[in-house]
Structure formats: C-alpha cells, structure tokens
Design a protein around this motif. Structure first.
Motif, PDB file in Angstrom:
ATOM      1  N   THR A  67     130.730 -45.168  12.430  1.00 57.25           N
ATOM      2  CA  THR A  67     131.104 -43.794  12.023  1.00 57.25           C
ATOM      3  C   THR A  67     130.511 -42.816  13.007  1.00 57.25           C
ATOM      4  O   THR A  67     129.382 -42.994  13.482  1.00 57.25           O
ATOM      5  N   LYS A  68     131.315 -41.799  13.284  1.00 59.01           N
ATOM      6  CA  LYS A  68     130.834 -40.775  14.201  1.00 59.01           C
ATOM      7  C   LYS A  68     130.040 -39.695  13.445  1.00 59.01           C
ATOM      8  O   LYS A  68     129.217 -39.017  14.043  1.00 59.01           O
ATOM      9  N   ARG A  69     130.338 -39.597  12.164  1.00 55.73           N
ATOM     10  CA  ARG A  69     129.686 -38.599  11.327  1.00 55.73           C
ATOM     11  C   ARG A  69     129.571 -39.163   9.918  1.00 55.73           C
ATOM     12  O   ARG A  69     130.081 -40.239   9.625  1.00 55.73           O
ATOM     13  N   SER A  70     128.913 -38.449   9.118  1.00 55.14           N
ATOM     14  CA  SER A  70     128.810 -38.865   7.709  1.00 55.14           C
ATOM     15  C   SER A  70     130.156 -38.684   7.014  1.00 55.14           C
ATOM     16  O   SER A  70     130.943 -37.777   7.336  1.00 55.14           O
ATOM     17  N   SER A 123     128.824 -43.272   1.173  1.00 58.66           N
ATOM     18  CA  SER A 123     127.527 -42.687   1.509  1.00 58.66           C
ATOM     19  C   SER A 123     127.093 -43.037   2.936  1.00 58.66           C
ATOM     20  O   SER A 123     125.957 -42.799   3.318  1.00 58.66           O
ATOM     21  N   ALA A 124     127.989 -43.662   3.662  1.00 53.87           N
ATOM     22  CA  ALA A 124     127.631 -44.067   5.026  1.00 53.87           C
ATOM     23  C   ALA A 124     127.331 -42.861   5.889  1.00 53.87           C
ATOM     24  O   ALA A 124     128.007 -41.834   5.806  1.00 53.87           O
ATOM     25  N   LYS A 125     126.317 -42.990   6.657  1.00 52.31           N
ATOM     26  CA  LYS A 125     125.907 -41.922   7.547  1.00 52.31           C
ATOM     27  C   LYS A 125     126.536 -42.136   8.922  1.00 52.31           C
ATOM     28  O   LYS A 125     127.201 -43.134   9.178  1.00 52.31           O
ATOM     29  N   ALA A 126     126.231 -41.236   9.792  1.00 50.10           N
ATOM     30  CA  ALA A 126     126.729 -41.347  11.169  1.00 50.10           C
ATOM     31  C   ALA A 126     126.089 -42.560  11.839  1.00 50.10           C
ATOM     32  O   ALA A 126     124.885 -42.788  11.706  1.00 50.10           O
ATOM     33  N   SER A 134     138.266 -38.337  14.097  1.00 54.76           N
ATOM     34  CA  SER A 134     136.942 -37.735  14.191  1.00 54.76           C
ATOM     35  C   SER A 134     135.911 -38.492  13.397  1.00 54.76           C
ATOM     36  O   SER A 134     134.713 -38.221  13.511  1.00 54.76           O
ATOM     37  N   LEU A 135     136.326 -39.462  12.609  1.00 49.95           N
ATOM     38  CA  LEU A 135     135.400 -40.146  11.734  1.00 49.95           C
ATOM     39  C   LEU A 135     134.878 -41.446  12.359  1.00 49.95           C
ATOM     40  O   LEU A 135     133.715 -41.790  12.177  1.00 49.95           O
ATOM     41  N   PHE A 136     135.723 -42.120  13.109  1.00 49.82           N
ATOM     42  CA  PHE A 136     135.328 -43.431  13.629  1.00 49.82           C
ATOM     43  C   PHE A 136     135.331 -43.430  15.165  1.00 49.82           C
ATOM     44  O   PHE A 136     136.062 -42.685  15.820  1.00 49.82           O
TER      45      PHE A 136
END
Length: 877
Positions: free
Chosen positions: A652-655, A605-608, A639-641
């Motif tokens: 995180t770069k995004r959720s 559930s981590a957000k950006a 693209s995520l980290f």
C-alpha cells in the motif's frame, strides 16, 4: 777391263812386253786386225755352244800351275785334244791359260795380278772360250781370281805436316787416310798412333764399310810449352801375315790468344728474397785472363742461349760483372734461376770463359691460401646423423714451407665440422643436430689461414640446404577455443574457424582437419557439427536451443601429410548464448489454482507499506533475458497500491480509508529485459475486510497446503537454504575482509582468484563463479552431487541500492553440470573459488552494480564491487 787393268794386242812375232803397273802382253797391230776378223768368221760358223764351267784360283800362281782337268770337265777323251784341235782363247786377249795336251789339264800360262786385272773390285773373273773343231763346238769357262795379301797399306805422302792453333778446342778432329790395293780382309783394317798426351786417334765409319782415321786434339795446346809435336801413324791391313804402312806427322802449334778468362768458380750460388727491390745487387763476378793487353781485357755478358725469363729480371754490367735485379721476383713462378755467364777477352781469336750462377729465390708469405670445392655441397636431411659428409674441400697455398701450411676453421657453434683426409683435403661433415624449422639453409663460412709470419687468410662461404623431415606435428593457434553461439541460429552457418600451422615444409606441412568422435547428450558430436578438412571451418548441422544445451566440446584434430603423419588436437568449447525466446511465466499467485483471477485479502486497517501480496515470475531464459521487472499496468485506485519493480511486492502506498472500495482490481505486467521484450500479465483481486488481522498467515497456510510430494521437496529446500545461507555469509565476510585489506585506499574489492587461494580445494565440490555476461552480473556457487537435481539460488546484490533479493530456481534437468563446470572453469579461471561443500548450487545474480571499471560485457572481464554491506532477503516459492 778397266783403265788400271791391261789391254792385249796381237803381234806378228808374238813378243811379250811388260810395263810397270802389271803384266801386259802386246802383239802387232796388223796381226790383231787379222785375228779379230778371223774370230768373227769363226763364230759365225759355230753351230752349237755348250754350258759354262767355272774355276777359282788365287792370284800370283806360278806358271804351269794346274787350274783344273778341262778335258774331263768337258767330257772329252785325251785323243780328242789332238784330233779335234782343242784350244783356249781369252776374251780379254791375254793368254793367261793353256791346255796340257798330254793330260787335258788347264794350266797357268803367265803370272796373274788381280789388282792389275780388277783393281778394287770385290769380284775378279776371267772369261775363257774353249774351241773344239770337227764338229765345231764352243765352250765358255770362267776363272775367278782370288785376292792375296800382296800389297801393303800406303799413305798419300810419307810425311804429313799440320798447323794447329794453340787455341784449338779440345776435341777438334783432323782427317787422315791410307790406301791398300788389296780388297776384303786384306785391305786396311786398323790404325795406330804413337803415344802423345795431346792427340789421340779415332776411327770414323764411311760408305763402303771403310774406316777413316781422324786425329783428335785431346788436350789444349800451348805453343809456349811445346811448339812442335811429332807423331807416327801406322796403317795395318787384315792379311796374313799383316802388312803395314807408316806416315810421319809433324804438327806445328800456332801462337794465338791462348789464355781465356777464368772465373774463380765454375758455379756460383746465391739466395735472394722474392720481395727484393728492383736495382738490388745480386752478385759481382770476376774472371781473370793471363794474357796481356787486349788479350787480357774481359767483358761480361749472359750466355747466348739465355732465355727471356732471365734477361727480363736480371742484368749484368759488362765491365764490372755485377748482376743486378731489374724485374720482380716471384717464388711461385720461378723458384730458382740458372744463368750462364760468359767472359770474353779482346784478343784474336776471341777467347771466352763460362760459369754458371744459380739464384735461389727465397719464399715470402705473399700469397693467401685458397679454398676449392672438390665436390659441390649436397643437401642434407635435418635428421642426418652426425658425421654425414656434406662436401669435399681442399686448400692450397702457393707459398712453400710454413708459408704454405694451411689450417681450415669453421665458426664456433656451427653444426658442421671439418674432417681432414690427406694433403690439405677435408670433408665437411655434420657435427650436431640439424633443425630445418630453425635454419633451413646454412651459409658456412670457412676460414683458411697459413702458418706464415704474418699469417694470411682467406674465406669462402658454402651454402648447404637442409631438407625437411616430418618431425613437427601441426600446432593449433591456441590449445582451446571458446565459441559463443547464439541459440536458434540457422543450420549450416559457420561456428568458428580453427587454424593450425606446421613448421615443416611441402607435403609435411599440408594439414587436414577432422573432428574426433565424442558424445554430446549421448549423441555423436558429428550430428551437431562438421568441419571443412581444408581450412578448419566448423559449421553447425542444425540450430541450438540454449534451454536444452548450454555448452558442449569439440575435439578437432589437425594431421599433416608427412610419412609417417603427425597430428595434434585442440578443444573447441561451444557456449550457446541465450536469446530472449521465452516470455516470463508467473508462478505466484497462481491463477490456475483460483481461476482467472488471483484473490487476495487485506484489512482495512492496513497502513502505508503494508505487504498485500507478492507476484513471482520466472523466465526460462538466462542472463539479462531473465531479468524480470514488475509494473502496475492498471488499478482500480492507482494511488493506493504500488508494485516493487524488482521484487514484485504489492504494498500500500497509503493507509486505507473508508472511502476506498472494498474490492480492488490490479493488473500487473511482468516483463523481461531481453530484446525484444517478452512480457506476461497477472490480475490480482484484493478484497478489503474489517477485522482481518493475519491475512498473510492465512494466505500462507492456504498456499502451503502442499501435496505429500511438495512437502518433501520443501523440507529439502529449507535445509539446503539454511546451510547455504550460513556458508554464503561466511564466504562473503572472508572476501570482504580480504578486499578491504588489499584495497583500503580505493574502497573497492576486486574479486581475483589469487585473493582466495587459501580456500582452494582440488575436489571442486563447491565453486563460486563471477559471470559478467551482459548487463546482468551474477555469481554462481556450484556444489553437491553433480548428477543429482541440484538447486540454483539467484541473489541480486546491490550495495548501493535497496533492490536486492535471493531467489531459489530449480535448474533444468537437461543440464550436464559436470560439463558446465569443466568448461566454465577452463574458460574463466580467474573468477573461480572452490569451497568444501556437497550440498547445493547457488547462483547469485547482481542486478545492479556500481563498477570501478566499466563492464565490457565479456565473461573474462573482472568486475569490481564495492563491499560495504550485503543484505540477503530470501523469498520462497
């Protein structure tokens, strides 16, 4: 016999005749011839001649006067006179003597005149022959005739007439003489002259002991007053009684030019200035002559013996007697002249008068004084005491009086003085301290001024050399030197060359260098470096490691070769510059604790912007070599980290979506900013789980399960961090306020020591230093017990950037912080502030700054930092 004597002739009749000049007896001519022949044969018949007998009688004895007992003197008896027919014969022929047959005595037979026999001869002797027959003997006897005063002195004429001109000079002499036939004391011995005012008598010695009288003119004659003078000259002999002879002298005075010119004075005195122009009248003379006509006309001239030195300067008018100046006068050459002036008349004979003119030349101040060196100046050591004699000087002025009085002077401020000795002689002596290093040779200008009006002066320059004394120690070009040496250098390479100079000269200025013994990390400094004693070059003994030794000091001594030698010291601060020889070391997450990978968990559930983990690395190097950057090298899903370049935070770069894999693998590369770049990598494995709410808390709990030792250190760090944080905030707030007040117009804060003097404490418990070495800018806050394991905090400040953090770094245990502080404080004095604190050491490192003045990379350059806001974020490891 001479011509004035007599001659004898025998006569048949024996008649005696007398002439007027003396007693002379003559005999017949034929009898003379016969008797001479008889005597000739008689002498041929003699067989013996006895010795000679001598008698002495005065002249003019009476006939029959006994001369002597001839028989007795010859040893004969009275009977022998008749028996042997004794008789006396004269060799001169005149029978002045005979023998008394009854008594045997020799008696005078006739009058004897010595002057007739011997004239003026001093000795008069008559030889006699005594003839004795049976047997025939001949005896020779002599009779000396002594003079008696029987003649008076006589003059050639009884009356003598002389003619003398009335112009005859006083002292003129006229010879006179009288004769006396007697000799010896009976001859003329003195003369007398009747009293007369015009004449006197002088005696002149001539050959033979005779004295000739001279008539001397004692007073000038004047025929007009007394034309004739009558004198009587008397000649006296030395006999007893005295006999005399007289002569009447008549002197007729001849008329002549008897008046000579007469000057008013015999001596004229006049004074003339030596600067008188040519043609100037000196004096006008007048001589008067009482005669008339040509005898009274006078002409003037210089005396016959006037030297050229006078005639070349003066001239006299022959008619008027005026003396004029024709040459140039010079008092120094001739101070006075004495001129003989002659005035002659035109009479016959010419009469002349004389006078003397004395001309005194008055001195004018026309000669400047001269300065002479009695002795050449000596060289003087610079430590010579006051009063040391340098040279002897004399002054001379050819003028006289005040014009010749000389005063010597030296320039004001001269370290020499003139000490008078006697008669314009001076000694040049030292009058003050000398310093060869300031002035090695003096050109002393001596001024000589006389007391004339106007005064004249001259100058002379004397050179005096000052010899060196070892009174100056060597002086280094600067009291301390900062040497920046890269670590890992080649052993034997030159570190630095110190230079010292000595103001002295020669041996006193020759310098040798040495290193004073000291300790560096309990090891003698001579094991680290050595120095060339001739040129001061310092060489390394081995390479240095910045991580072990950051700074040390060298005490260099420079000593001259004087006696006694002098020395001085200088401190060389050697700073070891860091080289990028250490790669970054990742200290979190620790791969050693969890294996080859670092496992992290995060919720789906981590957000950006969710913080997944933080990679922390350290670099043993310093400065820009320790500037660490983080980069995501590989990722399961790039693209995520994202990884923060400076903090190492993984976010995180995004959720997270359902499509993302639950297991993500990240390869993070850690690089420093050195040259060449050193790097390290760490692999992070991320596991995404559902329902995980506090992953970070769990991670922290796992990560903070320290051992008993780590818990104690953590407590100390937390307490230190809290106190230092408060102190840092207060410090920067105060600095910001001061900077804003001092530079509102520029909006920048220039960190200077003078801005923070109110917080200065001599205890130096806490120091904040601005380091601008290289591109990494940082502030060091040093404090606490320097011998303890102090902590170092590094904070990156970037008012214009969000990339700033605060990192705690444990310092190297080998660092001598007392040495570091003293060296940095001496080398960077304008970037140091002191605060009271004894807790911790903070090092703020600015990674990025916007500088109002571009950085030069040198430690002593001031950096200007915009003071808008300072955000400190602390991370603990």
């Amino acid at each position: 016999m001479d011509a004035a004597g007599y001659y004898l002739r025998f006569s048949r009749w024996g008649t005696i005749y007398s002439n007027g000049s003396g007693m002379t007896k003559t005999i017949g001519y034929r009898d003379w011839r016969w008797q001479a022949l008889w005597w000739h044969h008689f002498f041929l018949l003699w067989s013996t001649i006895d010795g000679q007998t001598r008698y002495s009688i005065p002249e003019e004895l009476k006939q029959g006067s006994v001369v002597g007992n001839l028989a007795k003197d010859l040893g004969l008896g009275l009977s022998d006179i008749f028996d042997r027919k004794l008789r006396v014969a004269s060799e001169a022929g005149e029978q002045y003597f005979s023998v008394d047959a009854g008594k045997g005595e020799l008696v005078v037979n006739d009058r004897i005149d010595r002057e007739a026999l011997c004239g003026q001869s001093a000795s008069c002797v008559l030889p006699l022959q005594v003839v004795i027959e049976k047997p025939l003997h001949l005896h020779r006897i002599e009779v000396e005739i002594k003079d008696i005063n029987d003649n008076s002195p006589i003059f050639h004429t009884k009356e003598l007439s002389l003619k003398i001109s009335e112009s005859a000079a006083v002292g003129t002499r006229f010879p006179l003489e009288a004769r006396d036939l007697d000799v010896g004391v009976n001859s003329v011995r003195s003369y007398t002259l009747s009293k007369d005012d015009f004449f006197s008598l002088k005696l002149k010695d001539v050959s033979g002991g005779r004295k000739v009288p001279e008539l001397v003119l004692s007073k000038s004659l004047d025929r007009e007053k007394k034309p004739i003078h009558q004198l009587q000259l008397t000649a006296l002999d030395g006999g007893n009684p005295v006999k005399s002879g007289t002569s009447q002298i008549t002197i007729n005075v001849l008329d002549n030019n008897d008046n000579f010119p007469v000057f008013e004075k015999n001596v004229y005195k006049v004074s003339v200035s030596e600067n008188s122009v040519q043609g100037a009248s000196i004096l006008k003379l007048t001589a008067k002559d009482s005669d008339e006509g040509p005898n009274g006309e006078v002409e003037y001239s210089f005396g016959a013996h006037t030297p050229d030195s006078v005639s070349s300067v003066f001239d006299i008018d022959s008619l008027t007697g005026e003396i004029r100046l024709t040459g140039k006068l010079d008092f120094e050459t001739n101070a006075n002249y004495e001129i003989d002036i002659c005035a002659r008349d035109k009479g016959i004979p010419i009469m002349e008068g004389h006078c003397t003119v004395q001309i005194d030349v008055l001195d004018v101040n026309d000669n400047a004084p001269h300065i002479f060196l009695t002795s050449q100046p000596n060289s003087v050591p610079e430590d010579a005491p006051s009063g040391t004699v340098v040279a002897l000087i004399s002054a001379r002025d050819l003028d006289s009086g005040d014009n010749g009085k000389v005063i010597l002077q030296l320039p004001k401020g001269s370290p020499f003085t003139l000490k008078p000795s006697f008669s314009n002689n001076y000694a040049l002596v030292t009058g003050g301290a000398l310093d060869r290093e300031n002035i090695s040779e003096y050109s002393i200008e001596i001024t000589a001024t006389d007391s004339g009006s106007p005064p004249l002066s001259s100058k002379k320059i004397i050179s005096v050399r000052i010899t060196d004394v070892n009174d100056n120690p060597p002086i280094f070009s600067q009291p301390s030197y900062n040497v920046y040496l890269k670590e890992n250098g080649v052993a034997g390479s030159i570190l630095y060359s110190v230079s010292a100079s000595d103001l002295d000269f020669g041996e006193n200025a020759k310098i040798s260098y040495s290193i004073l013994d000291s300790k560096v990390q309990d090891v003698s400094v001579s094991s680290y470096v050595y120095i060339n004693s001739d040129n001061g070059s310092i060489y390394s003994m081995h390479s240095f490691d910045y991580e072990k030794l950051k700074v040390f000091q060298i005490q260099v001594q420079a000593k001259d070769q004087g006696s006694p030698s002098l020395s001085s010291n200088a401190t060389v601060h050697v700073f070891i510059l860091d080289q990028n020889d250490n790669a970054p070391a990742v200290i979190y997450p620790s791969s050693a604790a969890l294996g080859s990978l670092s496992h992290q968990r995060m919720p789906r559930s981590a957000k950006a912007g969710h913080l997944v983990t933080k990679v922390t690395a350290v670099d043993a190097d310093s400065g820009h070599n320790a500037w660490i950057s983080y980069k995501l090298a590989e990722a399961t899903d790039a693209s995520l980290f994202t990884v923060n370049l400076y903090t190492g935070e993984v976010r995180t770069k995004r959720s997270v979506s359902e499509q993302d894999d639950s297991s993500q693998r990240l390869l993070i590369e850690v690089k420093d900013d050195g040259e060449p770049v050193q790097s390290a990598t760490v692999t992070v494995s991320i596991l995404m789980e559902d329902g995980l709410h506090e992953p970070i808390l769990d991670l922290r709990q796992k990560a903070t399960e320290p051992s008993k030792k780590n818990g104690r250190i953590t407590l100390y760090l937390i307490l230190s961090l809290a106190s230092v944080s408060v102190l840092s905030v207060l410090t920067f707030l105060i600095l910001a306020v001061k900077c804003i007040r001092s530079s509102r117009s520029s909006g920048s804060c220039c960190m200077r020591r003078s801005d923070c003097d109110d917080y200065k404490n001599p205890n130096r418990n806490l120091q904040i230093q601005l380091n601008t070495d290289g591109p990494i800018k940082y502030v060091e806050v040093l404090g606490g017990d320097m011998l303890s394991q102090s902590q170092s905090f590094r904070s990156c400040m970037s008012p214009m950037s969000e990339y700033s953090d605060f990192t705690l770094i444990k310092p190297s245990s080998t660092t001598d912080f007392k040495e570091v502080i003293s060296v940095l404080d001496a080398s960077l004095p304008d970037s140091t502030w002191t605060f009271e604190s004894q807790q911790v050491t903070l090092v703020f490192t600015q990674l990025k700054t916007q500088s109002a003045v571009p950085s030069t990379g040198t430690p002593r350059h001031y950096q200007q930092i915009t003071a808008q806001s300072i955000n400190l974020e602390f991370s603990y490891y």
